[in-house]
Scaffold this active site. Structure first.
Site, PDB file in Angstrom:
ATOM      1  N   LYS A  53      -2.547  -1.043   1.093  1.00 54.32           N
ATOM      2  CA  LYS A  53      -2.131  -2.361   0.628  1.00 54.32           C
ATOM      3  C   LYS A  53      -2.947  -2.725  -0.608  1.00 54.32           C
ATOM      4  O   LYS A  53      -4.163  -2.508  -0.638  1.00 54.32           O
ATOM      5  CB  LYS A  53      -2.352  -3.373   1.760  1.00 54.32           C
ATOM      6  CG  LYS A  53      -1.915  -4.793   1.461  1.00 54.32           C
ATOM      7  CD  LYS A  53      -2.109  -5.687   2.684  1.00 54.32           C
ATOM      8  CE  LYS A  53      -1.648  -7.112   2.438  1.00 54.32           C
ATOM      9  NZ  LYS A  53      -1.772  -7.944   3.657  1.00 54.32           N
ATOM     10  N   SER A 100       2.056 -10.377   5.043  1.00 57.47           N
ATOM     11  CA  SER A 100       2.020  -9.984   3.649  1.00 57.47           C
ATOM     12  C   SER A 100       1.901  -8.476   3.445  1.00 57.47           C
ATOM     13  O   SER A 100       1.975  -8.008   2.303  1.00 57.47           O
ATOM     14  CB  SER A 100       0.811 -10.672   2.980  1.00 57.47           C
ATOM     15  OG  SER A 100      -0.419 -10.213   3.566  1.00 57.47           O
ATOM     16  N   SER A 153      -0.121 -10.961   9.185  1.00 61.07           N
ATOM     17  CA  SER A 153       0.362 -10.146   8.072  1.00 61.07           C
ATOM     18  C   SER A 153       0.430  -8.647   8.342  1.00 61.07           C
ATOM     19  O   SER A 153       0.972  -7.905   7.523  1.00 61.07           O
ATOM     20  CB  SER A 153      -0.494 -10.394   6.827  1.00 61.07           C
ATOM     21  OG  SER A 153      -0.268 -11.685   6.326  1.00 61.07           O
TER      22      SER A 153
END
Length: 455
Positions: free
Chosen positions: A76, A151, A175
């Site tokens: 990420k 996210s 997330s």
């Protein structure tokens, strides 16, 4: 077929699969699919080839480092990667190239993973899905018109589509578990303090957790073992040895608390989601566990304290830029951060008082159970263009409760809804019982058949 991490590790150890061949297969999938999915915002083909060749050399010499040696992964893009651009999916950091790896990135690097690139996120892990950023939002591989949740959106999409075998996520209000639910994979938010956050761009430091995402709970266990452990540079890191997980549990005598009110009353879920939760409970019951109803504080109470905490702490991280260069943020994040700027110190303190009360009530309510079970998301993924800016405030989510508590929580796929998209359940444990949570997910996945279908 796309192998799991466990399957690929076994084949690599037996010299039946070359890490270079596996990397090339993932590379070809990225080339074919990333244009539609936008899961990667930066590919690292030279690094991937070097990593794969090094792993192959260790393979041939009989010196593999472990189960992650030669496994293709992605990070990420809030995880710092030395010499590799790390942007948080934002114009604010579009030219940011860290000098050092995040602690967890370094742990996986030392375990021999093959880095395929950096993955899309919501801007600074908070603002999305946004269409006014330097890169578009990730799309759901089950239907590219649909949302991934966030996210850790790029990780969810990339793992589900088989572009990588596993990846990093972060979880402040859900997330990791949200994208795992909507993309049909497994993702665990570990116990608070189990994994270092050093080198991961913060959002709300009393809620932030680092964790892995993969196709199965077993793969998440392999990844989590390699990224866990004490880090003195992270003030939230617990001084505990890195865990070793045993997924072969005897479920006789175990007790599972079904938090029925959360998914039936506080935020009623879709019929397919409810069916998956009930089937998960039944599988654990057939394996020998006792399933009982448990009443925790309401989702509304958890969400009230959670969002005040998150918003206030996020404003503290971003206040300087919000005052000096707010237009470098996308509209979604700018609005959400501004909400934090409207809170008072009193609001934040009251939220912490409420948080302590919620923890005490949750500990008491779950005293006689080993695990908890509820929803991870209300249903299938919505259309990405129809996700409202304040979606997280319109209805209470199922995940931020366990960020407030700091307890380990795992999302697993339980099947598919009427639209053909995944639905999920959430398995929660007591602090430091991450292994038991993963063992439950592994046991359910072996029985429910949801791991046999890819996008």
């Amino acid at each position: 077929m796309i192998p799991t991490i466990a399957e690929a590790a076994s084949l690599i150890a037996a010299k039946k699969l070359s890490p270079v061949e596996l990397m090339r297969e993932c590379e070809s999938r990225i080339a074919a699919q990333n244009g539609a999915l936008h899961a990667f915002i930066l590919e690292t083909p030279e690094r991937a080839l070097a990593d794969a060749k090094a792993a192959e050399a260790r393979q041939m010499a009989g010196m593999l480092k472990g189960k992650l040696d030669g496994i293709p992964i992605g990070h990420k893009d809030i995880y710092s990667t030395a010499g590799i651009r790390t942007t948080c999916h934002s114009a604010q950091l579009i030219d940011n190239v860290p000098a050092e790896d995040a602690v967890t990135v370094a742990k996986w690097r030392d375990a021999g993973v093959v880095l395929m690139g950096k993955l899309a996120t919501h801007e600074f892990a908070f603002g999305g899905p946004s269409f006014d950023l330097p890169w578009p939002p990730a799309r759901n591989p089950w239907n590219t018109e649909c949302f991934t949740s966030g996210s850790s959106s790029g990780t969810g999409a990339a793992v589900a589509a088989g572009l990588i075998l596993g990846g990093t996520g972060s979880d402040t209000g859900g997330s990791i578990r949200g994208p795992a639910a909507l993309c049909g994979i497994a993702g665990i938010k570990p116990t608070y303090g189990l994994c270092s956050r050093t080198g991961i761009y913060p959002l709300a430091q009393t809620l932030d957790h680092a964790g892995p995402m993969a196709w199965t709970s077993e793969d998440c266990a392999i990844l989590l073992e390699a990224m866990a452990g004490h880090d003195p540079s992270d003030p939230g890191s617990a001084a505990r040895p890195a865990p070793r997980f045993d997924l072969a549990q005897d479920w006789r005598g175990r007790r599972v608390g079904l938090i029925r009110h959360m998914h039936e009353q506080d935020n009623p879920v879709s019929p397919a989601t409810l069916k998956g939760i009930e089937e998960t409970a039944e599988i654990l019951r057939k394996l020998g566990a006792t399933v009982v109803d448990v009443t925790l504080p309401s989702l509304q109470e958890f969400n009230a304290a959670g969002w005040v905490t998150l918003s206030g702490e996020a404003w503290a991280v971003h206040e300087e830029w919000m005052r000096s260069q707010p237009l470098k943020y996308g509209e979604f994040l700018r609005g959400r951060l501004a909400l934090g700027g409207l809170l008072s110190a009193g609001d934040y303190i009251q939220a912490q008082r409420q948080r302590r009360d919620l923890i005490a009530r949750s500990v008491a309510a779950s005293a006689d159970v080993d695990l908890l079970l509820t929803a991870a998301a209300p249903g299938e993924a919505p259309r990405i263009r129809e996700v409202p800016k304040w979606a997280s405030l319109e209805k209470p989510n199922f995940t931020i409760a366990f960020n407030l508590l700091g307890w380990p929580a795992l999302t697993i796929c339980t099947g598919f809804g009427e639209g053909g998209l995944p639905v999920a359940a959430q398995i929660i444990g007591k602090p430091w019982q991450d292994g038991l949570v993963l063992a439950a997910g592994h046991a359910v996945e072996r029985e429910n058949g949801a791991r046999g279908k890819r996008p």
